[in-house]
Design an enzyme around this catalytic site. Structure first.
Site, PDB file in Angstrom:
ATOM      1  N   ASP A  20       7.651   1.618  -4.057  1.00  0.00           N
ATOM      2  CA  ASP A  20       7.431   0.962  -2.890  1.00  0.00           C
ATOM      3  C   ASP A  20       7.396  -0.718  -3.138  1.00  0.00           C
ATOM      4  O   ASP A  20       6.182  -0.972  -3.969  1.00  0.00           O
ATOM      5  CB  ASP A  20       6.012   1.552  -1.977  1.00  0.00           C
ATOM      6  CG  ASP A  20       5.644   1.104  -0.720  1.00  0.00           C
ATOM      7  OD1 ASP A  20       6.888   0.724  -0.189  1.00  0.00           O
ATOM      8  OD2 ASP A  20       4.667   0.847  -0.421  1.00  0.00           O
ATOM      9  N   ASP A  73      12.485  -5.268  -2.916  1.00  0.00           N
ATOM     10  CA  ASP A  73      11.758  -6.145  -1.705  1.00  0.00           C
ATOM     11  C   ASP A  73      11.818  -7.433  -2.228  1.00  0.00           C
ATOM     12  O   ASP A  73      11.036  -8.243  -2.547  1.00  0.00           O
ATOM     13  CB  ASP A  73      10.445  -5.729  -1.374  1.00  0.00           C
ATOM     14  CG  ASP A  73      10.040  -6.553  -0.417  1.00  0.00           C
ATOM     15  OD1 ASP A  73      10.689  -7.403   0.135  1.00  0.00           O
ATOM     16  OD2 ASP A  73       8.703  -6.396   0.043  1.00  0.00           O
ATOM     17  N   GLY A 102       4.805  -0.759   7.512  1.00  0.00           N
ATOM     18  CA  GLY A 102       3.806  -0.829   8.136  1.00  0.00           C
ATOM     19  C   GLY A 102       3.763  -0.144   9.547  1.00  0.00           C
ATOM     20  O   GLY A 102       3.490  -0.578  10.431  1.00  0.00           O
ATOM     21  N   SER A 131       1.535   2.446  10.412  1.00  0.00           N
ATOM     22  CA  SER A 131       0.369   2.943  10.585  1.00  0.00           C
ATOM     23  C   SER A 131       0.007   2.884  12.157  1.00  0.00           C
ATOM     24  O   SER A 131       0.243   1.755  12.726  1.00  0.00           O
ATOM     25  CB  SER A 131      -0.554   2.565   9.691  1.00  0.00           C
ATOM     26  OG  SER A 131      -0.687   3.482   8.403  1.00  0.00           O
TER      27      SER A 131
HETATM   28  P1  13P Z   1       0.743   0.583   6.645  1.00  0.00           P
HETATM   29  O1  13P Z   1      -0.010  -0.361   6.122  1.00  0.00           O
HETATM   30  O2  13P Z   1       1.176   0.193   8.255  1.00  0.00           O
HETATM   31  O3  13P Z   1       0.376   2.028   6.401  1.00  0.00           O
HETATM   32  O4  13P Z   1       2.089   0.306   6.271  1.00  0.00           O
HETATM   33  C1  13P Z   1       2.440   1.166   4.815  1.00  0.00           C
HETATM   34  C2  13P Z   1       3.795   0.516   4.308  1.00  0.00           C
HETATM   35  O5  13P Z   1       4.727  -0.228   4.878  1.00  0.00           O
HETATM   36  C3  13P Z   1       4.091   0.742   2.536  1.00  0.00           C
HETATM   37  O6  13P Z   1       5.250   0.298   2.202  1.00  0.00           O
HETATM   38  O1  G3H Z   2       2.889  -1.694   1.961  1.00  0.00           O
HETATM   39  C1  G3H Z   2       2.007  -1.495   1.264  1.00  0.00           C
HETATM   40  C2  G3H Z   2       1.443  -0.203   0.917  1.00  0.00           C
HETATM   41  O2  G3H Z   2       0.241   0.214   1.838  1.00  0.00           O
HETATM   42  C3  G3H Z   2       1.029  -0.394  -0.585  1.00  0.00           C
HETATM   43  O3  G3H Z   2      -0.204  -1.011  -0.503  1.00  0.00           O
HETATM   44  O4  G3H Z   2       0.113  -2.402  -2.639  1.00  0.00           O
HETATM   45  O5  G3H Z   2      -2.297  -2.093  -1.864  1.00  0.00           O
HETATM   46  O6  G3H Z   2      -0.689  -0.198  -2.834  1.00  0.00           O
HETATM   47  P1  G3H Z   2      -0.862  -1.428  -2.131  1.00  0.00           P
HETATM   48 ZN    ZN Z   3       5.674  -1.615   3.113  1.00  0.00          ZN
END
Ligand code: 13P
Ligand code: G3H
Ligand code: ZN
Length: 311
Positions: free
Chosen positions: A82, A104, A214, A216
């Site tokens: 990620d 990214d 993003g 959530s």
């Molecule tokens: P949230 O912070 O909305 O859960 O998004 C997570 C995300 O995009 C991880 O890449």
């Molecule tokens: O988009 C980011 C994810 O929520 C991961 O968060 O970088 O704090 O592990 P983190």
């Molecule tokens: Zn993200």
């Protein structure tokens, strides 16, 4: 079953009008909570690891936890990096067994984003790994990067075709109003995603899988539970789930959820400590926290993503 890439998952999700959940993992309880829910509902799954998660838990521990989940569940699972921010990080994850990486470079110029994404795509495809790229900038916090709302920008639909053609990426994350973290919209405003942008992107890239970061929803019951048990999270507001469901029925094939799992886990542990101040065995409070994650993921799979029964 070994780890899979997202190629087949996304083809089926696009045609079927649903999305795959991409949930962030940082430790054993999180991996277990997510994968137990997906196994019960026979849902395909993307487990994703951020740079911060890898620094926290160690690459090998995370790989072994995911391998254990594969063995226990038999589900099609993709292991995804990620928000990879460099070629070297992506290469390290590709060499280390991930089946999907995100590069990214969305904060760079259009040309620099294309150049770096192309470099990662060439290496990844040579190794049978798929690549997610990003165009447009989301607000919010991820790792140590904090993008202020005024510095965020929606994806320009007129850029997407050229970007995908020149990079060869396998999926594209776009910015249509979601943002990272628990404070996504100003209290008192009505959250509204830009479906006009998504529709335009879909028209220009027919059949191509789109990703929403993003995503959530920040359930108010957990914010309340945190605040009633010593926390302080005023004004935490997320993306309405009916809008995510609509996005999943369109070109969006991957929906990223992390903050909701953090909220469920933290709210449950805070409540537990308040009710049992004498307890100190981590298993006692991590067990209900793991169940809270499982319940949250089951809800997302059934009521938001629509990927239950699709494994
Ligand atoms: P949230 O912070 O909305 O859960 O998004 C997570 C995300 O995009 C991880 O890449
Ligand atoms: O988009 C980011 C994810 O929520 C991961 O968060 O970088 O704090 O592990 P983190
Ligand atoms: Zn993200």
């Amino acid at each position: 079953m070994p780890l899979v890439t997202t190629t087949e998952m996304f083809e089926k999700a696009y045609k079927g009008g649903y999305a795959i959940g991409a949930f962030n993992v940082n430790n054993m309880e999180i991996v277990q909570g997510i994968t137990e829910a997906a196994a019960d509902l026979s849902a395909p799954l993307i487990l994703q690891v951020s740079k911060g998660a890898r620094a926290y838990a160690n690459h090998t521990y995370l790989i072994k936890l995911v391998e254990a989940a594969l063995e226990e569940t038999g589900l099609p699972i993709a292991l995804h990096l990620d928000h990879g921010d460099s070629f070297d990080l992506c290469k390290s994850c590709i060499d280390g067994g991930f089946t999907s990486v995100m590069i990214d470079a969305s904060s760079k110029s259009f040309e620099d984003n294309i150049a770096l994404t192309r470099q990662v795509v060439e290496y990844a495809h040579d190794h049978g790994v798929v690549v997610e790229a990003e165009l447009g900038t989301l607000a919010g916090i991820e790792d140590e990067v904090n993008v202020k709302a005024e510095d965020s920008s929606y994806t320009r639909p007129e850029d997407v075709q050229e970007f995908v053609e020149r990079t060869g990426c396998d999926s594209l994350a776009i910015a249509i109003g979601t943002s990272h973290g628990a404070y996504k919209f100003k209290p008192g405003t009505k959250p509204q995603l830009r479906f006009d942008i998504l529709e335009d992107v879909e028209r220009r890239l027919p059949g191509f899988p789109i990703v929403l970061h993003g995503s959530s929803s920040v359930p108010q019951e957990f914010v309340k539970m945190i605040n009633e048990n010593g926390g302080n999270m005023p004004g935490a507001i997320g993306v309405p789930e009916d809008q995510l469901r609509k996005a999943a029925s369109m070109a969006v094939c991957k929906i990223n959820i992390d903050s909701d799992l953090r909220l469920a886990m933290t709210a449950t542990i805070r409540k537990y400590f308040n009710e049992h101040p004498e307890h100190f065995d981590p298993r006692q409070y991590l067990k209900p926290a793991r169940t809270a994650i499982k319940d949250m993921v089951a809800h997302k799979i059934k009521d938001v993503l629509g990927c239950d029964g699709k494994a």
